[in-house]
Motif scaffolding. Structure first.
Motif, PDB file in Angstrom:
ATOM      1  N   UNK A 195      -5.537  -0.739  11.146  1.00  8.81           N
ATOM      2  CA  UNK A 195      -6.875  -0.631  10.553  1.00  8.81           C
ATOM      3  C   UNK A 195      -6.729  -0.086   9.132  1.00  8.81           C
ATOM      4  N   UNK A 196      -7.688  -0.434   8.295  1.00  6.73           N
ATOM      5  CA  UNK A 196      -7.660  -0.024   6.893  1.00  6.73           C
ATOM      6  C   UNK A 196      -8.857   0.869   6.606  1.00  6.73           C
ATOM      7  N   UNK A 197      -8.627   1.918   5.833  1.00  9.37           N
ATOM      8  CA  UNK A 197      -9.713   2.827   5.482  1.00  9.37           C
ATOM      9  C   UNK A 197      -9.373   3.588   4.211  1.00  9.37           C
ATOM     10  N   UNK A 198     -10.284   4.480   3.810  1.00  9.80           N
ATOM     11  CA  UNK A 198     -10.059   5.261   2.595  1.00  9.80           C
ATOM     12  C   UNK A 198      -8.921   6.242   2.818  1.00  9.80           C
ATOM     13  N   UNK A 199      -8.150   6.451   1.787  1.00 12.30           N
ATOM     14  CA  UNK A 199      -7.034   7.390   1.819  1.00 12.30           C
ATOM     15  C   UNK A 199      -7.558   8.795   1.581  1.00 12.30           C
ATOM     16  N   UNK A 244       2.076   5.860  -7.400  1.00 11.53           N
ATOM     17  CA  UNK A 244       0.952   6.586  -8.006  1.00 11.53           C
ATOM     18  C   UNK A 244       1.254   8.081  -8.057  1.00 11.53           C
ATOM     19  N   UNK A 245       1.835   8.603  -6.981  1.00 15.80           N
ATOM     20  CA  UNK A 245       2.202  10.031  -6.988  1.00 15.80           C
ATOM     21  C   UNK A 245       3.258  10.302  -8.066  1.00 15.80           C
ATOM     22  N   UNK A 246       4.211   9.409  -8.200  1.00 16.11           N
ATOM     23  CA  UNK A 246       5.269   9.572  -9.215  1.00 16.11           C
ATOM     24  C   UNK A 246       4.639   9.613 -10.616  1.00 16.11           C
ATOM     25  N   UNK A 247       3.612   8.780 -10.822  1.00 16.76           N
ATOM     26  CA  UNK A 247       2.961   8.703 -12.128  1.00 16.76           C
ATOM     27  C   UNK A 247       2.026   9.878 -12.383  1.00 16.76           C
ATOM     28  N   UNK A 248       1.239  10.264 -11.380  1.00 18.38           N
ATOM     29  CA  UNK A 248       0.200  11.282 -11.579  1.00 18.38           C
ATOM     30  C   UNK A 248       0.694  12.699 -11.311  1.00 18.38           C
ATOM     31  N   UNK A 249       1.626  12.850 -10.376  1.00 21.63           N
ATOM     32  CA  UNK A 249       2.198  14.173 -10.120  1.00 21.63           C
ATOM     33  C   UNK A 249       1.493  15.018  -9.085  1.00 21.63           C
ATOM     34  N   UNK A 250       0.318  14.600  -8.606  1.00 19.24           N
ATOM     35  CA  UNK A 250      -0.367  15.380  -7.563  1.00 19.24           C
ATOM     36  C   UNK A 250      -0.941  14.450  -6.492  1.00 19.24           C
ATOM     37  N   UNK A 251      -1.065  15.008  -5.298  1.00 18.89           N
ATOM     38  CA  UNK A 251      -1.655  14.255  -4.185  1.00 18.89           C
ATOM     39  C   UNK A 251      -3.128  13.971  -4.470  1.00 18.89           C
ATOM     40  N   UNK A 252      -3.819  14.939  -5.043  1.00 17.39           N
ATOM     41  CA  UNK A 252      -5.242  14.777  -5.331  1.00 17.39           C
ATOM     42  C   UNK A 252      -5.483  13.643  -6.327  1.00 17.39           C
ATOM     43  N   UNK A 253      -4.659  13.585  -7.374  1.00 20.45           N
ATOM     44  CA  UNK A 253      -4.796  12.510  -8.369  1.00 20.45           C
ATOM     45  C   UNK A 253      -4.469  11.156  -7.742  1.00 20.45           C
ATOM     46  N   UNK A 254      -3.533  11.152  -6.785  1.00 20.65           N
ATOM     47  CA  UNK A 254      -3.186   9.913  -6.080  1.00 20.65           C
ATOM     48  C   UNK A 254      -4.381   9.414  -5.277  1.00 20.65           C
ATOM     49  N   UNK A 255      -5.026  10.323  -4.556  1.00 21.83           N
ATOM     50  CA  UNK A 255      -6.212   9.970  -3.758  1.00 21.83           C
ATOM     51  C   UNK A 255      -7.322   9.457  -4.675  1.00 21.83           C
ATOM     52  N   UNK A 256      -7.531  10.129  -5.799  1.00 20.31           N
ATOM     53  CA  UNK A 256      -8.584   9.715  -6.746  1.00 20.31           C
ATOM     54  C   UNK A 256      -8.312   8.306  -7.266  1.00 20.31           C
ATOM     55  N   UNK A 285      -6.687   5.868  -5.745  1.00 16.53           N
ATOM     56  CA  UNK A 285      -7.016   4.910  -4.676  1.00 16.53           C
ATOM     57  C   UNK A 285      -8.527   4.731  -4.563  1.00 16.53           C
ATOM     58  N   UNK A 286      -9.282   5.835  -4.636  1.00 23.83           N
ATOM     59  CA  UNK A 286     -10.751   5.749  -4.527  1.00 23.83           C
ATOM     60  C   UNK A 286     -11.339   5.002  -5.710  1.00 23.83           C
ATOM     61  N   UNK A 287     -10.887   5.361  -6.922  1.00 21.21           N
ATOM     62  CA  UNK A 287     -11.432   4.731  -8.130  1.00 21.21           C
ATOM     63  C   UNK A 287     -11.155   3.236  -8.177  1.00 21.21           C
ATOM     64  N   UNK A 288     -10.000   2.829  -7.662  1.00 19.66           N
ATOM     65  CA  UNK A 288      -9.630   1.411  -7.665  1.00 19.66           C
ATOM     66  C   UNK A 288     -10.147   0.666  -6.430  1.00 19.66           C
ATOM     67  N   UNK A 289     -10.750   1.393  -5.477  1.00 19.63           N
ATOM     68  CA  UNK A 289     -11.254   0.767  -4.258  1.00 19.63           C
ATOM     69  C   UNK A 289     -10.142   0.259  -3.346  1.00 19.63           C
ATOM     70  N   UNK A 290      -8.966   0.905  -3.408  1.00 23.96           N
ATOM     71  CA  UNK A 290      -7.815   0.482  -2.599  1.00 23.96           C
ATOM     72  C   UNK A 290      -7.860   1.189  -1.251  1.00 23.96           C
ATOM     73  N   UNK A 338       0.838  -1.206   0.000  1.00 19.75           N
ATOM     74  CA  UNK A 338       0.000   0.000   0.000  1.00 19.75           C
ATOM     75  C   UNK A 338       0.877   1.261   0.000  1.00 19.75           C
ATOM     76  N   UNK A 339       1.929   1.260   0.809  1.00 20.84           N
ATOM     77  CA  UNK A 339       2.825   2.424   0.872  1.00 20.84           C
ATOM     78  C   UNK A 339       3.549   2.588  -0.462  1.00 20.84           C
ATOM     79  N   UNK A 340       4.046   1.482  -1.020  1.00 22.18           N
ATOM     80  CA  UNK A 340       4.750   1.557  -2.307  1.00 22.18           C
ATOM     81  C   UNK A 340       3.808   2.049  -3.420  1.00 22.18           C
ATOM     82  N   UNK A 341       2.545   1.595  -3.373  1.00 29.15           N
ATOM     83  CA  UNK A 341       1.568   2.029  -4.368  1.00 29.15           C
ATOM     84  C   UNK A 341       1.325   3.534  -4.277  1.00 29.15           C
TER      85      UNK A 341
END
Length: 198
Positions: free
Chosen positions: A92-96, A57-69, A71-76, A50-53
């Motif tokens: 415990x696990x929850x939404x990012x 994801x941030x490296x690929x997308x470039x923004x924190x907001x896109x990273x959060x999206x 995770x939400x879109x993939x249900x991670x 999860x941490x590596x992802x």
């Protein structure tokens, strides 16, 4: 006076250990102390993934907001350890969330660095505390390569640069755009969550 002296000695000992990088402090999710107080990656491979992802994801997308999206879109879900209460230490696990993502991206521990004194806390007259983040040169200690990490120090520095650029795109410069008339009332105010463009 004796109590004040003891407190000063205790504080001095803490600062001395911090400057050497030997002070044990609460670790962010993804790290644990071994039986010799050394920082290690969490043995739970799901936590590591999860941490590596998050960083990938941030490296690929470039923004924190896109990273959060992503995770939400993939249900991670993302892990965290409870720091207090009867279930202290439990995973415990929850939404990012966005603020949590920024907290992780800004944390030098993920690049294997020990740090101390990043914030200064002062009591408020009306009660409570005021927390102020200091410039990096004012931290009491910053020791790169102090332990194993999830990213390199160069990647951490690059992430910091990208986060600063995003903050500027969302910050003061958009206040310079005057409101316009007509149907495009958000012209110059809306910023793309992927590229930062208007």
């Amino acid at each position: 006076a004796e109590l004040h002296f003891l407190r000063a000695r205790l504080r001095g000992g803490i600062l001395s250990k911090a400057r050497r990088g030997e002070l044990a402090s609460p670790l962010p999710v993804g790290f644990v102390y071994d039986d010799q107080e050394r920082v290690q990656l969490d043995p739970d491979t799901q936590v590591q993934q999860a941490v590596r992802l998050l960083f990938a994801t941030f490296r690929r997308t470039g923004t924190a907001l896109a990273t959060v999206k992503h995770f939400h879109n993939q249900g991670v879900l993302f892990p965290r350890r409870l720091r207090a209460g009867p279930r202290k230490g439990e995973l415990i696990w929850g939404e990012l969330g966005h603020s949590r993502t920024l907290e992780l991206l800004h944390n030098p521990r993920y690049a294997g660095a020990f740090f101390f004194g990043r914030c200064r806390t002062r009591p408020r007259l009306e009660g409570g505390y005021q927390v102020r983040e200091l410039a990096r040169e004012d931290w009491l200690a910053l020791i790169p390569n102090a332990h194993v990490g999830y990213i390199t120090w160069d990647e951490y520095e690059d992430n910091e640069r990208r986060l600063r650029e995003c903050a500027q795109a969302y910050g003061h410069d958009r206040r310079k755009s005057p409101p316009r008339e007509g149907p495009a009332l958000l012209q110059g105010l809306v910023v793309c969550g992927v590229c930062g463009g208007r």
